[in-house]
Motif scaffolding. Structure first.
Motif, PDB file in Angstrom:
ATOM      1  N   MET A   9      21.388   2.708  75.181  1.00 49.48           N
ATOM      2  CA  MET A   9      21.236   3.860  74.286  1.00 49.48           C
ATOM      3  C   MET A   9      20.534   3.497  72.977  1.00 49.48           C
ATOM      4  O   MET A   9      20.088   4.380  72.247  1.00 49.48           O
ATOM      5  CB  MET A   9      22.600   4.497  73.988  1.00 49.48           C
ATOM      6  N   SER A  10      20.448   2.196  72.677  1.00 52.74           N
ATOM      7  CA  SER A  10      19.752   1.826  71.447  1.00 52.74           C
ATOM      8  C   SER A  10      18.265   2.196  71.546  1.00 52.74           C
ATOM      9  O   SER A  10      17.577   2.303  70.538  1.00 52.74           O
ATOM     10  CB  SER A  10      19.933   0.329  71.159  1.00 52.74           C
ATOM     11  N   LYS A  11      17.788   2.393  72.789  1.00 57.60           N
ATOM     12  CA  LYS A  11      16.375   2.757  72.968  1.00 57.60           C
ATOM     13  C   LYS A  11      16.191   4.263  73.165  1.00 57.60           C
ATOM     14  O   LYS A  11      15.063   4.741  73.329  1.00 57.60           O
ATOM     15  CB  LYS A  11      15.809   2.008  74.165  1.00 57.60           C
ATOM     16  N   ALA A  12      17.287   5.003  73.168  1.00 58.17           N
ATOM     17  CA  ALA A  12      17.193   6.449  73.430  1.00 58.17           C
ATOM     18  C   ALA A  12      16.561   7.176  72.246  1.00 58.17           C
ATOM     19  O   ALA A  12      16.675   6.734  71.106  1.00 58.17           O
ATOM     20  CB  ALA A  12      18.587   7.008  73.686  1.00 58.17           C
ATOM     21  N   PRO A  13      15.878   8.293  72.510  1.00 56.95           N
ATOM     22  CA  PRO A  13      15.329   9.088  71.397  1.00 56.95           C
ATOM     23  C   PRO A  13      16.453   9.617  70.502  1.00 56.95           C
ATOM     24  O   PRO A  13      17.496  10.025  71.003  1.00 56.95           O
ATOM     25  CB  PRO A  13      14.604  10.246  72.099  1.00 56.95           C
ATOM     26  N   LYS A  14      16.226   9.548  69.171  1.00 61.44           N
ATOM     27  CA  LYS A  14      17.268   9.948  68.208  1.00 61.44           C
ATOM     28  C   LYS A  14      17.041  11.373  67.737  1.00 61.44           C
ATOM     29  O   LYS A  14      15.932  11.740  67.361  1.00 61.44           O
ATOM     30  CB  LYS A  14      17.245   9.030  66.981  1.00 61.44           C
ATOM     31  N   ASN A  70      23.639   7.421  59.847  1.00 56.22           N
ATOM     32  CA  ASN A  70      23.830   6.821  61.161  1.00 56.22           C
ATOM     33  C   ASN A  70      23.314   7.811  62.205  1.00 56.22           C
ATOM     34  O   ASN A  70      23.997   8.771  62.556  1.00 56.22           O
ATOM     35  CB  ASN A  70      25.313   6.513  61.390  1.00 56.22           C
ATOM     36  N   SER A  71      22.113   7.565  62.697  1.00 58.60           N
ATOM     37  CA  SER A  71      21.472   8.530  63.609  1.00 58.60           C
ATOM     38  C   SER A  71      22.150   8.564  64.975  1.00 58.60           C
ATOM     39  O   SER A  71      21.884   9.442  65.776  1.00 58.60           O
ATOM     40  CB  SER A  71      19.995   8.176  63.768  1.00 58.60           C
ATOM     41  N   LYS A  72      23.046   7.594  65.240  1.00 60.03           N
ATOM     42  CA  LYS A  72      23.731   7.590  66.547  1.00 60.03           C
ATOM     43  C   LYS A  72      25.150   8.135  66.464  1.00 60.03           C
ATOM     44  O   LYS A  72      25.889   8.104  67.440  1.00 60.03           O
ATOM     45  CB  LYS A  72      23.767   6.159  67.102  1.00 60.03           C
TER      46      LYS A  72
END
Ligand code: AMP
Length: 411
Positions: free
Chosen positions: A215-220, A250-252
């Protein structure tokens, strides 16, 4: 047969319960002084309210609700959170037809069938507020400030505020399209895929290391905010800056409920270990209309009393004499006079204890010591007759002569 409390519940007994009360009051105080009105709601509601309100993709609804059938065959659930019940009550009692925003404050027990550990209980306590009917960045900032202020009043320093924006429906739709495309590249297991289908954002919340990595590579979502949502969020941040509230973006950040839109936030304490969230909240655009009310937006938070207490203990900021009496009276054959003196002092707002039973002076002194009272006095017949007592300060051992009629000023 000895009974024990059910597994995983938090309970507070003296003397620690005084700390619990103190923390709960401090968490409520800023909101009260901002005109939020107290509300007391049922601890159980129609199961459908939570399924619909909290959302079918959440752990809370799928795994953690205490749901049972009542004697009338209705499906009932012990409240796992506060906002859905508040919305139900606001709609049912037509509060949204009056002056807006509706500003309410509540506190009480909440129930989630979680795996118990330190700071995570099956019955726990929250204080919460909701401000309903106004979609203005200024109220977002004030709501967040009220929580920050509550933690600061208690004396907490070692915490961090994380904020993000989940945008409006248009922003989320644009993000969702790309996020679902991204999920197609991941080869998700069936359960995860079906959670993603119910709420694609939910996978940001997945704690499994391989998912965190993926998920660190998922679009934010923050990169997909349209102009309106971007502007709203920028204003919230500018107001927070102006109010001196520190935060990190924190965008996540994903919270455990499906209803959040726009401004969303969480307070994390840095000394608590795994269960570190001490409070959180956000804006919800569609919750009220989903629950059959008007199409009004709202924003609110829930602060965890149990964890705030643990955080305050960890930081060593609890006042030492919480819940202790101001005065401890030891009557020697003068019980009735003692009760009368105590009654007068109590009505002037003093906390006064009396030694009961026949323990003798030594035993009673021990009890006075144990009680933590600030002052102690021994009331014999002579004292009652002369109207004058020897008032002893427990911490220093100092003794001074005081007229009984003047005790209220002396303590
Ligand atoms: P939530 O309603 O999940 O946003 O939680 C708001 C706050 O309530 C959290 O930040 C915690 O401090 C507290 N909280 C939530 N669940 C629990 C639990 N199971 N035990 C203790 N505190 C909790």
């Amino acid at each position: 047969m000895n009974f024990q409390a059910p597994k995983g519940v938090s309970e507070y007994i003296p003397p620690r319960s005084a700390i619990f009360e103190f923390v709960r009051e401090q968490l409520c105080a800023p909101a009260k002084s901002a005109g939020y009105k107290y509300m007391e709601l049922p601890v159980f509601e129609d199961t459908g309210l939570f399924a619909r309100g909290v959302g079918e993709s959440t752990d809370i609804v799928t795994k953690e609700m205490y749901t049972f059938e009542d004697r009338g065959g209705r499906s009932i659930t012990l409240r796992p959170e506060g906002t859905a019940g508040v919305m139900r009550a606001v709609i049912e009692h037509g509060l949204d037809r009056g002056q807006l925003p509706v500003k309410v404050l509540y506190s009480g027990a909440y129930f989630r069938a979680e795996r118990p550990q330190k700071g995570r209980y099956r019955q726990f306590y929250q204080v919460g507020i909701e401000a309903i009917g106004l979609n203005d960045p200024l109220i977002d900032a004030e709501v967040i400030w009220l929580a920050d202020q509550a933690f600061k009043n208690i004396g907490l320093k070692n915490y961090r505020l994380e904020i993000t924006s989940l945008g409006d429906a248009e922003s989320r739709a644009a993000h969702r399209k790309d996020l679902l495309k991204f999920y197609e590249t991941l080869n998700l297991d069936e359960a995860t895929a079906s959670r993603a289908k119910l709420n694609p954002l939910r996978l940001f919340d997945d704690k499994r290391p391989e998912m965190v990595e993926a998920m660190s590579k998922a679009p934010k979502l923050l990169d997909y905010l349209n102009e309106d949502s971007k502007l709203h969020f920028e204003k919230v941040r500018a107001y927070l800056d102006a109010l001196g509230v520190q935060y990190e973006i924190n965008s996540k950040l994903v919270r455990g409920f499906d209803y959040y839109t726009g401004t969303t936030f969480e307070f994390i304490h840095l000394g608590l270990g795994a269960q570190s969230a001490i409070g959180g909240g956000g804006r919800y655009d569609k919750l009220m209309s989903e629950l059959g009310g008007q199409d009004l937006s709202g924003i609110g938070w829930g602060l965890g009393v149990d964890r705030t207490l643990l955080a305050a203990e960890e930081e060593g900021v609890i006042p030492a004499d919480l819940g202790n009496a101001d005065l401890f009276i030891i009557p020697l054959g003068t019980q009735l006079a003692a009760i009368k003196i105590a009654a007068e002092l109590r009505s002037a707002g003093k906390v006064v204890e009396i030694a009961f039973g026949d323990r003798g002076l030594k035993g009673a002194m021990k009890a006075a010591d144990k009680s933590g009272a600030k002052y102690v006095l021994v009331l014999g017949e002579n004292e009652v007759e002369s109207g004058s007592v020897e008032l002893k300060t427990m911490s220093s051992g100092d003794v001074k002569s005081v007229r009984i009629s003047d005790l209220v000023n002396a303590i």
